[in-house]
Enzyme design. Structure first.
Site, short mmCIF file in Angstrom:
data_model
loop_
_atom_site.label_atom_id
_atom_site.label_comp_id
_atom_site.label_asym_id
_atom_site.label_seq_id
_atom_site.Cartn_x
_atom_site.Cartn_y
_atom_site.Cartn_z
N LYS A 10 -52.16 -13.37 10.28
CA LYS A 10 -51.47 -12.10 10.55
C LYS A 10 -50.02 -12.19 10.07
O LYS A 10 -49.46 -13.26 9.82
CB LYS A 10 -51.49 -11.75 12.04
CG LYS A 10 -50.78 -12.76 12.96
CD LYS A 10 -49.26 -12.58 13.06
CE LYS A 10 -48.60 -13.64 13.92
NZ LYS A 10 -47.12 -13.65 13.80
N ASP A 136 -50.88 -15.04 21.10
CA ASP A 136 -51.44 -14.34 19.94
C ASP A 136 -52.97 -14.35 19.89
O ASP A 136 -53.57 -13.65 19.08
CB ASP A 136 -50.92 -14.96 18.64
CG ASP A 136 -49.48 -14.56 18.33
OD1 ASP A 136 -48.99 -13.60 18.94
OD2 ASP A 136 -48.85 -15.23 17.49
#
Length: 293
Positions: A10, A136
């Protein structure tokens, strides 16, 4: 039984830190975006009660410090699984790069354990387990474009990022996320990213509205300690990117290019790869399709 899963990395299109809580955690407000760069993990159940991890990368932590191991061990302990698992990791996401490579691998491990041992858990249940491993991890289970709040566990899906090219450059250094947050002076931050404005730009598919608002408060810590990041940002900016930013706690830098500028984006990647201080460089697309790994 053998299962192969892709664990996608990401970038943070915008990253703000709202405050430091009394428990030491930081509350964030950020826009997360999955990119088409992944690790491939293969999981195989075995009759012996062991967790074995092998990889083509020498950078992964020793087994019991490895987040993949921790994810598998947690699932075995919670659900009383007496069989073991062998994991093979084909590593492509740079390590200690601010791209959630470890969190993505942990998300893949949770999904694989769910599938291998027929636990029938929903993504929401896996996300509840994932936050125990790292802030995350729930996002890496969900994927796509999302607003992330709280310590990272409060996730709101957003419209997909408009089509574009993302030039990613990982300097040949590692950065400790823990160290960056420990040294962030939240009370002294003079500017905060316009995350709400970026959400509006995503809703209208306005790529320039997104790139004009890209900002990351962690740059105030990471860049002074690692000037190479600023050099990489300048190189990409000087080559007509729509916007350039450090991802997460760094040191990875990314620049956004219009889809019509594929040749330019590739030239920038080639230029970056010639630099001794760059470990890896890629041109990738946003990964916008929310689907299982």
């Amino acid at each position: 039984m053998e299962i192969s899963l892709k664990a996608y990395g990401k970038i943070n299109l915008g990253l703000d830190v709202v405050r430091r809580r009394e428990d030491g955690y930081h509350e964030v407000k950020m826009i997360m975006q999955t990119v088409d760069l992944w690790d491939e993990l293969t999981f195989c159940d075995v009759t012996t009660d062991e967790i074995v991890i092998t990889s083509d990368s020498s950078e992964l932590p020793d087994v019991k410090d490895n987040i993949i191991y921790k994810a598998c061990r947690m699932m075995k302990d919670i659900y009383g699984i007496d069989k073991g698992v062998h994991v093979t990791v084909d590593k492509h996401i740079p390590v200690a790069a601010g791209m959630a490579g470890g969190s993505a691998d942990a998300a893949a491990a949770l999904k694989a354990m769910n599938m291998l041992f027929g636990l029938n858990l929903s993504d929401e249940q896996l996300m509840e387990h994932g936050v125990k491993l790292g802030a995350d991890v729930p996002y890496c289970i969900m994927q796509g474009t999302a607003l992330s709040e709280g310590i990272g566990e409060i996730l709101t899906p957003l419209p997909s990022m408009p089509d574009c090219l993302i030039v990613i450059a990982k300097p040949a250094i590692g950065v400790s996320t823990k160290w960056v947050y420990q040294n962030l002076k939240v009370d002294l931050l003079e500017e905060h990213p316009d995350i709400d404005g970026m959400v509006d730009a995503l809703k209208t598919g306005d790529l320039k509205g997104i790139t004009d608002r890209m900002a990351n408060v962690l740059e105030t810590v990471t860049i002074p300690a690692n000037p190479v990041i600023d050099s990489v940002k300048k190189l990409i900016a000087e080559n007509d990117s729509m916007g350039v930013l450090m991802s997460g706690s760094g040191p990875t830098v990314f620049g956004i290019y219009d889809n019509r500028d594929k040749e330019l984006a590739q030239r920038v990647v080639d230029m970056l790869r010639e630099k001794d201080e760059i470990q890896a460089a890629y041109a990738v697309n946003p990964y916008n399709i929310r689907r299982g790994m």
